[in-house]
Design a protein around this motif. Structure first.
Motif, PDB file in Angstrom:
ATOM      1  N   GLY A 224       0.811  -1.212   0.000  1.00 23.00           N
ATOM      2  CA  GLY A 224       0.000   0.000   0.000  1.00 23.00           C
ATOM      3  C   GLY A 224       0.845   1.262   0.000  1.00 23.00           C
ATOM      4  O   GLY A 224       0.558   2.223  -0.726  1.00 23.00           O
ATOM      5  N   VAL A 225       1.903   1.277   0.794  1.00 19.34           N
ATOM      6  CA  VAL A 225       2.795   2.443   0.822  1.00 19.34           C
ATOM      7  C   VAL A 225       3.441   2.649  -0.552  1.00 19.34           C
ATOM      8  O   VAL A 225       3.574   3.788  -1.028  1.00 19.34           O
ATOM      9  CB  VAL A 225       3.873   2.263   1.916  1.00 19.34           C
ATOM     10  CG1 VAL A 225       4.943   3.344   1.805  1.00 19.34           C
ATOM     11  CG2 VAL A 225       3.229   2.293   3.294  1.00 19.34           C
ATOM     12  N   ILE A 226       3.838   1.555  -1.192  1.00 21.32           N
ATOM     13  CA  ILE A 226       4.438   1.660  -2.529  1.00 21.32           C
ATOM     14  C   ILE A 226       3.408   2.185  -3.533  1.00 21.32           C
ATOM     15  O   ILE A 226       3.723   3.043  -4.370  1.00 21.32           O
ATOM     16  CB  ILE A 226       4.984   0.290  -2.977  1.00 21.32           C
ATOM     17  CG1 ILE A 226       6.150  -0.132  -2.079  1.00 21.32           C
ATOM     18  CG2 ILE A 226       5.433   0.339  -4.435  1.00 21.32           C
ATOM     19  CD1 ILE A 226       6.663  -1.526  -2.346  1.00 21.32           C
ATOM     20  N   PHE A 227       2.177   1.695  -3.443  1.00 16.39           N
ATOM     21  CA  PHE A 227       1.120   2.189  -4.329  1.00 16.39           C
ATOM     22  C   PHE A 227       0.935   3.701  -4.162  1.00 16.39           C
ATOM     23  O   PHE A 227       0.804   4.439  -5.139  1.00 16.39           O
ATOM     24  CB  PHE A 227      -0.209   1.483  -4.036  1.00 16.39           C
ATOM     25  CG  PHE A 227      -0.263   0.052  -4.480  1.00 16.39           C
ATOM     26  CD1 PHE A 227       0.376  -0.360  -5.627  1.00 16.39           C
ATOM     27  CD2 PHE A 227      -0.967  -0.892  -3.749  1.00 16.39           C
ATOM     28  CE1 PHE A 227       0.321  -1.679  -6.044  1.00 16.39           C
ATOM     29  CE2 PHE A 227      -1.036  -2.206  -4.148  1.00 16.39           C
ATOM     30  CZ  PHE A 227      -0.381  -2.607  -5.301  1.00 16.39           C
ATOM     31  N   ILE A 228       0.904   4.145  -2.906  1.00 14.07           N
ATOM     32  CA  ILE A 228       0.713   5.577  -2.638  1.00 14.07           C
ATOM     33  C   ILE A 228       1.864   6.389  -3.215  1.00 14.07           C
ATOM     34  O   ILE A 228       1.663   7.423  -3.863  1.00 14.07           O
ATOM     35  CB  ILE A 228       0.577   5.830  -1.124  1.00 14.07           C
ATOM     36  CG1 ILE A 228      -0.720   5.192  -0.594  1.00 14.07           C
ATOM     37  CG2 ILE A 228       0.580   7.328  -0.822  1.00 14.07           C
ATOM     38  CD1 ILE A 228      -0.844   5.189   0.916  1.00 14.07           C
ATOM     39  N   ALA A 229       3.095   5.927  -2.977  1.00 13.66           N
ATOM     40  CA  ALA A 229       4.260   6.642  -3.512  1.00 13.66           C
ATOM     41  C   ALA A 229       4.216   6.700  -5.036  1.00 13.66           C
ATOM     42  O   ALA A 229       4.497   7.745  -5.645  1.00 13.66           O
ATOM     43  CB  ALA A 229       5.543   5.960  -3.041  1.00 13.66           C
ATOM     44  N   MET A 230       3.862   5.589  -5.666  1.00 14.74           N
ATOM     45  CA  MET A 230       3.792   5.559  -7.131  1.00 14.74           C
ATOM     46  C   MET A 230       2.722   6.518  -7.648  1.00 14.74           C
ATOM     47  O   MET A 230       2.914   7.195  -8.667  1.00 14.74           O
ATOM     48  CB  MET A 230       3.507   4.146  -7.614  1.00 14.74           C
ATOM     49  CG  MET A 230       4.652   3.183  -7.402  1.00 14.74           C
ATOM     50  SD  MET A 230       4.218   1.503  -7.901  1.00 14.74           S
ATOM     51  CE  MET A 230       3.939   1.729  -9.654  1.00 14.74           C
ATOM     52  N   GLY A 231       1.596   6.570  -6.949  1.00 17.31           N
ATOM     53  CA  GLY A 231       0.532   7.475  -7.385  1.00 17.31           C
ATOM     54  C   GLY A 231       0.869   8.928  -7.154  1.00 17.31           C
ATOM     55  O   GLY A 231       0.667   9.772  -8.032  1.00 17.31           O
TER      56      GLY A 231
END
Length: 792
Positions: free
Chosen positions: A194-201
């Motif tokens: 989830g943290v990676i998804f947020i950073a990517m977005g």
């Protein structure tokens, strides 16, 4: 008749604008002039919405093509006529997703060899159902697509099964630690993803993930397909598998038992049915609602027939469990019990963070999850048809929030279900009501505590696994054979075989990645870094020259050698690059070095040399076609520049990108260019570099009475003038030119200082006025028919 869109679909001004434009282009509308009067975004939105409400006619037939697929998260009320279709579509999606969660949870926990995992299957099903319900409802509230369903998926489940087995193997004597550790790791993976998804977005990095080589992705998913098929036959037969076949003699004995063969036949028959019957039945069904139900019906009917047959034959549940058709008795537990396990820190084994196999599998799991999410969003982008309609980065950010929240609630990582979502829209799920219906349906099954796992036959789950595996293998082993080059197709097979013979998915992934890297290096190394190599007599600048200058440049043009480069320059292509350059300059460098040892004359061509003895004076390397360059190439350029300068050959660059120029500067390639060799190191374009070299040749062979030494001084003066733009600005102002400071500085950079010897001609009658000359210091005389005048 023009079809009107339902009000529920007008979620943004872009959607309403699209409808308005369609209507206007087909005959106009009395609202058109009023709409054009909107003077800002808010007024435009209000105008469009009011126009849509006035224009809408409940009696008109709806045109599905006017229903936007994506865009906006506004909560507009649905059209009443569409509510039943949305609810029914949500129910169908809820049934499909419930079955999916049963399958995905069993992928992780259906492990006959590890009772601690198998006995926890009901708890795991609750965890997957709760996560699916939460994520579907989350995107019903915050998603940008009103039909998209987000849940846990098969790929993460298959990979996480490896982690669960490692944990169970390490705690055979401490089984009470297995579930707390497994559920905690599952939640941790969800939060990290989830943290990676947020950073990517947030940082708009989603598109970069799609640059991963296609064969590497294919190797990953082909390995997942193999693992799914292997697990399917192990579950249906009850035999332990090693590599791609039963492990030992006992396993083979179990594999060929009549009961095992019967279960495998039942599972394979299910696969054939679900891969063929729904498509056939849909074609023959006119009712859209019934057509959309054929997939879950085909899946559920065999289970119903199984139980009807068992009851009719008087076979008890106990007998079915003893003969391997069903799972054994499993204790009932509260629907929220998985949360208590995940937060049972007293029994969580922190030592798992020191287990390399667990850490690597977690890394592979997170990577595959993030990659799959990005690929799936790209699929939705194609469905929506426009970046304006769907922002992958916004959707990725929301996915991150949902996964982090799921992790804190002891849930699993999830991402968009492309196939089920598209079917949801086709079935009538055009409003968020369909998502709320599906989420609430799954939540109802979860809260009810229905003992699903006790009544789902093993052959059914095995058949579903087998179908998943066939889907991946068909795409990446069969279809890729006809689409990919042999080398890339071989990479997929190497990854799959690596997984088979190491029994670890991540080993196969690493082997496939290494092979893909080797292929990449070999492929790049085989590319010719040269676009062309030409002399200055055949490649000229566009500057207009006088006839005398043209003649001189034709004679001495071979003093200029131009190399046009292309593609990436890295360690794989550097050798070919410099072998070619050295082969062109080897004799030149050798002759120049010999001449310098014999005398201390100017390193440039002597003016008395004949045209027959023309030697290369200038080497231009044009980077206009170069995409990137690594440090090894920069180091080689430094050596080449040094060799050329030692031989008195001026080496220069053109068309450098900013980052490439910085790389060369860091390697010290430009050191000593300006003062020692009177040569400009970098030119913006090849045209500028050619003009500079031609002007230098003209200085020597047309105008310079003092030979090349004077030309060197003038080149140096020109360079120094460029480093003192204030002098040029002062000169421009002295002749009455008045512009802004920025404009004056820009103009000053276009001037260069030229020093003329006494008696040297600046212009002659008939010359083209290609340059503007301003007198900085000294006196210029004008001569006309014998009359001499002077200007200070």
């Amino acid at each position: 008749m023009i079809r009107r869109p339902p009000r529920s679909t007008l979620s943004s001004s872009s959607a309403a604008s699209d409808v308005y434009k369609r209507q206007a282009s087909m005959g106009g509308d009395d609202k058109g002039a009023w709409f054009k009067g909107a003077t800002n975004k808010k007024m435009e939105e209000e105008a469009l919405q009011e126009w849509a409400r006035d224009y809408y006619d409940d009696d008109d037939e709806q045109d599905p093509s006017l229903i936007p697929a994506c865009g906006g998260n506004q909560f507009l009320p649905p059209e009443k006529a569409l509510i039943p279709a949305n609810i029914l579509a949500g129910m169908v999606a809820g049934i499909k997703l419930t079955l999916g969660m049963v399958v995905f949870s069993s992928l992780v926990f259906s492990q006959d060899e590890y009772p601690a995992l198998e006995d926890a299957l009901p708890i795991a099903m609750n965890a997957f159902l709760a996560t699916a319900a939460f994520q579907v409802l989350w995107f019903g509230l915050f998603g940008t697509m009103r039909f998209a369903l987000v849940t846990p998926q098969d790929i993460p489940a298959i990979v996480f099964a490896e982690i669960a087995i490692i944990v169970a193997e390490e705690h055979k004597d401490e089984t009470d630690k297995v579930l707390p550790t497994v559920f905690a790791l599952m939640a941790l993976v969800a939060m990290i993803s989830g943290v990676i998804f947020i950073a990517m977005g947030k940082f708009k990095l989603t598109r970069f993930l799609l640059l991963i080589p296609f064969p590497v992705t294919g190797g990953f998913l082909g390995s997942v397909g193999y693992s799914a098929c292997k697990g399917a036959f192990g579950l249906m037969s009850g035999a332990k598998f090693y590599y791609a076949w039963p492990k030992d003699a006992d396993a083979w004995s179990n594999f060929v038992k009549p009961e095992a063969i019967s279960r495998m036949v039942a599972g394979i028959t299910l696969v054939i049915a679900i891969r063929n019957l729904p498509a056939i039945l849909k074609k023959r069904t006119e009712n859209k609602i019934l057509a959309s139900m054929w997939s879950p019906i085909v899946m559920l009917v065999p289970v119903i027939v199984f139980w009807i047959t068992a009851v009719a034959a008087g076979i008890s549940v106990k007998e079915l469990q003893d003969t391997g058709w069903l799972y054994g008795d499993q204790e009932a537990s509260p629907f929220y019990s998985y949360i208590t396990y995940a937060y049972d820190f007293g029994k969580f084994d922190a030592g798992c963070f020191y287990n390399v196999d667990i850490l690597i599998n977690m890394g592979v799991l997170i990577f595959l999850t993030v990659l799959s999410a990005a690929i799936t969003l790209s699929g939705f982008e194609l469905e929506c048809g426009s970046d304006e309609a769907l922002s992958k980065d916004v959707e990725m950010t929301q996915l991150g929030y949902a996964c982090v929240a799921s992790g804190f609630a002891a849930g699993q990582v999830g991402y968009h279900q492309l196939g089920t979502s598209i079917n949801n829209r086709i079935d009538g799920g055009t409003h968020r009501i369909s998502l709320f219906t599906a989420g609430l349906f799954i939540a109802g099954i979860w809260v009810s505590g229905a003992p699903i796992s006790s009544y789902v036959p093993k052959w059914f789950l095995g058949g579903i696994y087998l179908n998943i595996g066939i889907v991946f293998l068909k795409k990446w082993v069969w279809e890729s054979y006809f689409k990919l080059p042999f080398s890339e197709y071989l990479c997929i097979w190497i990854a799959i075989l690596g997984t088979v013979f190491t029994t670890k998915i991540y080993y196969g992934v690493i082997i496939g990645l290494v092979f893909a890297l080797i292929l990449f290096v070999l492929k790049m190394a085989s590319l010719d870094p040269f676009r062309s190599a030409q002399y200055g007599d055949s490649m000229r600048s566009v500057v207009t020259r006088t006839p005398d200058e043209e003649d001189m440049l034709k004679t001495w043009g071979r003093s200029i050698l131009v190399f046009k480069l292309q593609g990436p320059l890295f360690f794989g292509s550097v050798d070919l690059l410099f072998q070619t350059i050295e082969s062109n300059l080897a004799s030149e460098i050798s002759n120049r070095a010999q001449a310098q040892r014999e005398s201390q004359n100017s390193p440039l061509l002597k003016t008395q040399e004949s045209a027959k003895d023309v030697r290369v004076q200038f080497v231009i390397v044009d980077f206009n076609g170069v995409s990137t360059m690594d440090s090894s190439a920069a180091e080689q350029f430094k050596k080449m520049v040094g060799s050329c300068h030692t031989a008195g050959i001026h080496f220069m660059f053109s068309g450098l990108k900013t980052e490439t120029e910085s790389d060369l500067e860091r390697e010290g390639v430009f050191e000593g260019f300006d003062h020692e060799h009177a040569c400009k190191a970098v030119h913006e374009t090849l045209e500028r570099a050619l003009e500079w070299c031609e002007n230098s040749l003209l200085d020597v062979h047309c105008y310079a009475g003092g030979g090349m030494e004077g030309a060197q001084d003038r080149m140096t003066d020109r360079l120094h003038f460029g480093s003192d733009p204030e002098t040029a600005v002062e000169l421009l102002r002295s002749v009455g030119l008045q512009r802004s400071e920025l404009e004056m500085e820009h103009l000053a950079k276009q001037f260069e200082l030229r020093e003329y010897s006494l008696g040297e001609r600046v212009y002659k009658a008939g010359d083209l006025p290609e340059k503007l000359c301003l007198i900085w210091k000294g006196i210029v005389e004008t001569v006309d028919d014998g009359d001499v005048g002077s200007a200070p």
